[in-house]
Design a protein around this motif. Structure first.
Motif, PDB file in Angstrom:
ATOM      1  N   TYR A 133       0.837  -1.188   0.000  1.00  0.00           N
ATOM      2  CA  TYR A 133       0.000   0.000   0.000  1.00  0.00           C
ATOM      3  C   TYR A 133       0.878   1.246   0.000  1.00  0.00           C
ATOM      4  CZ  TYR A 133      -4.194  -2.730   0.747  1.00  0.00           C
ATOM      5  OH  TYR A 133      -5.229  -3.609   0.589  1.00  0.00           O
ATOM      6  N   GLY A 134       0.353   2.327  -0.568  1.00  0.00           N
ATOM      7  CA  GLY A 134       1.131   3.542  -0.699  1.00  0.00           C
ATOM      8  C   GLY A 134       2.117   3.490  -1.851  1.00  0.00           C
ATOM      9  N   THR A 135       2.021   2.434  -2.654  1.00  0.00           N
ATOM     10  CA  THR A 135       2.908   2.258  -3.812  1.00  0.00           C
ATOM     11  C   THR A 135       2.054   1.926  -5.021  1.00  0.00           C
ATOM     12  OG1 THR A 135       4.684   1.405  -2.409  1.00  0.00           O
ATOM     13  CG2 THR A 135       4.846   0.963  -4.770  1.00  0.00           C
ATOM     14  N   GLY A 136       2.214   2.690  -6.095  1.00  0.00           N
ATOM     15  CA  GLY A 136       1.390   2.464  -7.268  1.00  0.00           C
ATOM     16  C   GLY A 136       2.153   1.891  -8.439  1.00  0.00           C
ATOM     17  N   PHE A 137       1.398   1.494  -9.452  1.00  0.00           N
ATOM     18  CA  PHE A 137       1.971   1.027 -10.716  1.00  0.00           C
ATOM     19  C   PHE A 137       2.577   2.207 -11.456  1.00  0.00           C
ATOM     20  CE2 PHE A 137       1.247   0.944 -15.278  1.00  0.00           C
ATOM     21  CZ  PHE A 137       2.017  -0.142 -15.656  1.00  0.00           C
ATOM     22  N   SER A 138       3.720   1.973 -12.098  1.00  0.00           N
ATOM     23  CA  SER A 138       4.405   3.054 -12.816  1.00  0.00           C
ATOM     24  C   SER A 138       4.672   2.729 -14.280  1.00  0.00           C
ATOM     25  CB  SER A 138       5.735   3.382 -12.118  1.00  0.00           C
ATOM     26  OG  SER A 138       6.461   4.348 -12.829  1.00  0.00           O
ATOM     27  N   SER A 139       5.146   1.511 -14.578  1.00  0.00           N
ATOM     28  CA  SER A 139       5.529   1.212 -15.960  1.00  0.00           C
ATOM     29  C   SER A 139       5.372  -0.275 -16.243  1.00  0.00           C
ATOM     30  CB  SER A 139       6.980   1.631 -16.226  1.00  0.00           C
ATOM     31  OG  SER A 139       7.881   0.877 -15.430  1.00  0.00           O
ATOM     32  N   LEU A 140       5.278  -0.585 -17.542  1.00  0.00           N
ATOM     33  CA  LEU A 140       5.079  -1.974 -17.966  1.00  0.00           C
ATOM     34  C   LEU A 140       5.888  -2.253 -19.222  1.00  0.00           C
ATOM     35  CD1 LEU A 140       3.394  -4.690 -17.807  1.00  0.00           C
ATOM     36  CD2 LEU A 140       1.821  -3.575 -19.415  1.00  0.00           C
ATOM     37  N   VAL A 141       6.639  -3.337 -19.200  1.00  0.00           N
ATOM     38  CA  VAL A 141       7.274  -3.892 -20.394  1.00  0.00           C
ATOM     39  C   VAL A 141       6.923  -5.369 -20.423  1.00  0.00           C
ATOM     40  CG1 VAL A 141       9.447  -4.401 -21.572  1.00  0.00           C
ATOM     41  CG2 VAL A 141       9.189  -2.239 -20.327  1.00  0.00           C
ATOM     42  N   THR A 142       6.383  -5.836 -21.539  1.00  0.00           N
ATOM     43  CA  THR A 142       6.010  -7.244 -21.620  1.00  0.00           C
ATOM     44  C   THR A 142       6.856  -7.959 -22.665  1.00  0.00           C
ATOM     45  OG1 THR A 142       4.237  -6.826 -23.221  1.00  0.00           O
ATOM     46  CG2 THR A 142       3.654  -6.793 -20.880  1.00  0.00           C
ATOM     47  N   ARG A 143       7.120  -9.231 -22.363  1.00  0.00           N
ATOM     48  CA  ARG A 143       7.809 -10.120 -23.283  1.00  0.00           C
ATOM     49  C   ARG A 143       6.974 -11.386 -23.392  1.00  0.00           C
ATOM     50  NH1 ARG A 143      13.621  -9.284 -20.209  1.00  0.00           N
ATOM     51  NH2 ARG A 143      14.026  -7.146 -20.949  1.00  0.00           N
ATOM     52  N   ASN A 172       7.460 -14.271 -22.244  1.00  0.00           N
ATOM     53  CA  ASN A 172       7.403 -15.105 -21.046  1.00  0.00           C
ATOM     54  C   ASN A 172       7.197 -14.344 -19.742  1.00  0.00           C
ATOM     55  OD1 ASN A 172       7.875 -17.510 -22.522  1.00  0.00           O
ATOM     56  ND2 ASN A 172      10.070 -17.038 -22.583  1.00  0.00           N
ATOM     57  N   GLU A 173       7.133 -13.000 -19.793  1.00  0.00           N
ATOM     58  CA  GLU A 173       7.033 -12.273 -18.534  1.00  0.00           C
ATOM     59  C   GLU A 173       6.576 -10.836 -18.757  1.00  0.00           C
ATOM     60  OE1 GLU A 173      10.943 -12.082 -16.809  1.00  0.00           O
ATOM     61  OE2 GLU A 173      11.753 -10.859 -18.441  1.00  0.00           O
ATOM     62  N   ALA A 174       6.112 -10.252 -17.653  1.00  0.00           N
ATOM     63  CA  ALA A 174       5.829  -8.824 -17.605  1.00  0.00           C
ATOM     64  C   ALA A 174       6.795  -8.196 -16.610  1.00  0.00           C
ATOM     65  CB  ALA A 174       4.392  -8.575 -17.168  1.00  0.00           C
ATOM     66  N   ILE A 175       7.443  -7.115 -16.998  1.00  0.00           N
ATOM     67  CA  ILE A 175       8.325  -6.390 -16.088  1.00  0.00           C
ATOM     68  C   ILE A 175       7.580  -5.122 -15.670  1.00  0.00           C
ATOM     69  CG2 ILE A 175      10.557  -5.271 -15.785  1.00  0.00           C
ATOM     70  CD1 ILE A 175      11.612  -7.066 -18.041  1.00  0.00           C
ATOM     71  N   VAL A 176       7.295  -5.032 -14.379  1.00  0.00           N
ATOM     72  CA  VAL A 176       6.456  -3.963 -13.841  1.00  0.00           C
ATOM     73  C   VAL A 176       7.308  -3.025 -13.001  1.00  0.00           C
ATOM     74  CG1 VAL A 176       4.520  -3.438 -12.314  1.00  0.00           C
ATOM     75  CG2 VAL A 176       4.409  -5.433 -13.834  1.00  0.00           C
ATOM     76  N   GLY A 177       7.190  -1.735 -13.258  1.00  0.00           N
ATOM     77  CA  GLY A 177       7.835  -0.731 -12.425  1.00  0.00           C
ATOM     78  C   GLY A 177       6.825  -0.119 -11.469  1.00  0.00           C
ATOM     79  N   LEU A 178       7.256   0.139 -10.233  1.00  0.00           N
ATOM     80  CA  LEU A 178       6.384   0.729  -9.223  1.00  0.00           C
ATOM     81  C   LEU A 178       6.860   2.135  -8.869  1.00  0.00           C
ATOM     82  CD1 LEU A 178       5.889  -2.347  -6.861  1.00  0.00           C
ATOM     83  CD2 LEU A 178       4.494  -1.639  -8.823  1.00  0.00           C
ATOM     84  N   THR A 179       5.989   2.894  -8.251  1.00  0.00           N
ATOM     85  CA  THR A 179       6.309   4.299  -7.970  1.00  0.00           C
ATOM     86  C   THR A 179       7.400   4.463  -6.922  1.00  0.00           C
ATOM     87  OG1 THR A 179       4.463   4.355  -6.388  1.00  0.00           O
ATOM     88  CG2 THR A 179       4.024   5.132  -8.626  1.00  0.00           C
ATOM     89  N   ASP A 180       7.731   3.421  -6.181  1.00  0.00           N
ATOM     90  CA  ASP A 180       8.828   3.522  -5.212  1.00  0.00           C
ATOM     91  C   ASP A 180      10.184   3.183  -5.842  1.00  0.00           C
ATOM     92  OD1 ASP A 180       8.681   0.802  -5.539  1.00  0.00           O
ATOM     93  OD2 ASP A 180       8.328   0.326  -3.424  1.00  0.00           O
ATOM     94  N   GLY A 181      10.184   2.977  -7.165  1.00  0.00           N
ATOM     95  CA  GLY A 181      11.429   2.676  -7.870  1.00  0.00           C
ATOM     96  C   GLY A 181      11.728   1.201  -8.018  1.00  0.00           C
ATOM     97  N   SER A 182      10.983   0.340  -7.369  1.00  0.00           N
ATOM     98  CA  SER A 182      11.236  -1.098  -7.465  1.00  0.00           C
ATOM     99  C   SER A 182      10.675  -1.657  -8.769  1.00  0.00           C
ATOM    100  CB  SER A 182      10.625  -1.835  -6.272  1.00  0.00           C
ATOM    101  OG  SER A 182       9.230  -1.634  -6.222  1.00  0.00           O
TER     102      SER A 182
END
Length: 396
Positions: free
Chosen positions: A135-145, A147-157
């Motif tokens: 909580y307190g962390t949102g979705f930021s970015s998405l790259v899909t391949r 075999n996987e989705a690479i998700v960036g979050l607003t806390d930098g992770s």
């Protein structure tokens, strides 16, 4: 920064997102859920609405071990009373009752305050070793391949997931990042939600009263300070709802009593008010590469017939069943294609029906008035049709 690994990423910590996380974790998958809002707090009232979990949804929640955490806050809905009203001030012209007993069910549904439901689901998810709540962390970015989705979050992770689930509302940032647009229908209506107390018991009966402008709905709640209580939802043209929302409690209670045709006696507001726009919205697709779109990210419906959240939960059940049947295929194009095909067909059919019903029920012309009353008598008085309509509504 090295990406963390998880089986599933869920964007959105609302009711549908939390149920999806709990169900998928129960199936043995690891889940990371992120939501930019803070964790639901005890006594929080950010959502003043309540939701009727229809009996099929309750059974699914019970099978997943979730219902026990909600049971004591749930008010049964044993009867649905539907009335067509006419005149100013309005009076009931035609009324019919639809009973759970006719279908050999204990209740048609169970009404729970949204804030309570979300808080208890969050507590369950927080206690699960397979769920990472952020909580307190949102979705930021998405790259899909492939075999996987690479998700960036607003806390930098960053996360690597086999499947990313958009459960983050009608303006879903994950859906947008996946390149999925929407089509939206606006009705010029708004809905006003507030709780009321009343002298007459509701007797586990939910009431829907139709008049030009939209529906007025009373759904049973637990007693407030020893008095019977209900959740009220009043749909009307936007300016009218904004005027109603600005009234003091005494004036709003008087207006609501009149609009309800006094079915429960004088109504007394006992909560703050919440206003939101009434619209239909549907995503162009319910899946993209490594992404599933569910709940209000996929579809928004007018608040009629308790379809909204129950249709959202049907998305969850469908996705969960596919994941359980073939966990090795999680997030693949084949599995997501099956999910999208099944859900889009059902949602489209329900959107068409509810759109027509909402337009008919807010129409003030004499022809619409006659059609509403005739349709209500036909469905209410012919048992085979009545039962089919009830079962179709419960299938949400």
């Amino acid at each position: 920064m090295r990406a963390e690994e998880t089986d599933i990423f869920v964007s959105g910590g609302g009711i549908a997102g939390l149920v999806a996380a709990l169900g998928l974790a129960d199936a043995g998958l690891s889940v990371t859920l992120a939501d930019p809002a803070p964790a639901p707090a005890e006594g929080g009232s950010e959502d003043l609405r309540s939701t009727a979990f229809l009996e099929p949804s309750r059974r699914h929640l019970e099978a997943m071990g979730i219902w026990n955490a909600l049971r004591d806050a749930a008010t049964p809905l044993e009867v649905l009373r539907v009335a067509n009203c006419t005149g100013d001030p309005p009076c009931i012209e035609t009324k019919r009752c639809f009973r759970a007993a006719d279908l050999d069910m204990p209740a048609l549904g169970w009404n729970l305050p949204n804030a309570t439901t979300r808080r208890r689901l969050a507590d369950l998810a927080g206690a699960s070793p397979r769920i990472d709540l952020r909580y307190g962390t949102g979705f930021s970015s998405l790259v899909t391949r492939q075999n996987e989705a690479i998700v960036g979050l607003t806390d930098g992770s960053r996360l690597r997931a086999r499947l990313a689930i958009a459960a983050d509302g009608s303006a879903s940032p994950l859906r947008e990042a996946a390149g999925i647009g929407t089509e939206t229908t606006r009705y010029g209506q708004k809905a006003l939600a507030f709780a009321v107390s009343h002298p007459s018991p509701h007797n586990a009966t939910s009431t829907e009263l139709y008049l030009s402008g939209g529906a007025f709905v009373l759904v049973p709640l637990p007693d407030r300070n020893g008095a019977p209580a209900s959740a009220a939802v009043w749909m009307h043209d936007g300016p009218k709802v904004l005027r109603l929302a600005s009234l003091d409690d005494a004036a709003l209670g008087e207006a609501a009593t009149q609009r309800s045709c006094n079915v429960l006696g004088p109504l007394f507001p006992v909560s703050a008010r919440q206003v939101w726009p009434v619209m239909s919205q549907r995503a162009h697709r319910f899946a993209a590469q490594r992404v599933a779109v569910i709940a209000e990210a996929a579809h928004v419906l007018p608040p009629i017939g308790a379809q909204g959240l129950n249709v959202s939960l049907s998305d969850v059940w469908c996705l969960l069943e596919l994941a359980r049947d073939a966990p090795g295929e999680l997030g693949t194009a084949t599995q997501l294609g099956t999910f999208a095909r099944l859900r889009q067909r059902d949602v489209l059919a329900r959107t068409i029906v509810i759109d027509f019903y909402n337009r008919l029920c807010r129409d003030g012309t004499p022809a619409a008035q006659v059609l509403r009353s005739a349709g209500l008598r036909l469905v209410g008085d012919w048992a085979p049709l009545r039962n089919r309509v009830m079962l179709a509504g419960l299938a949400g």
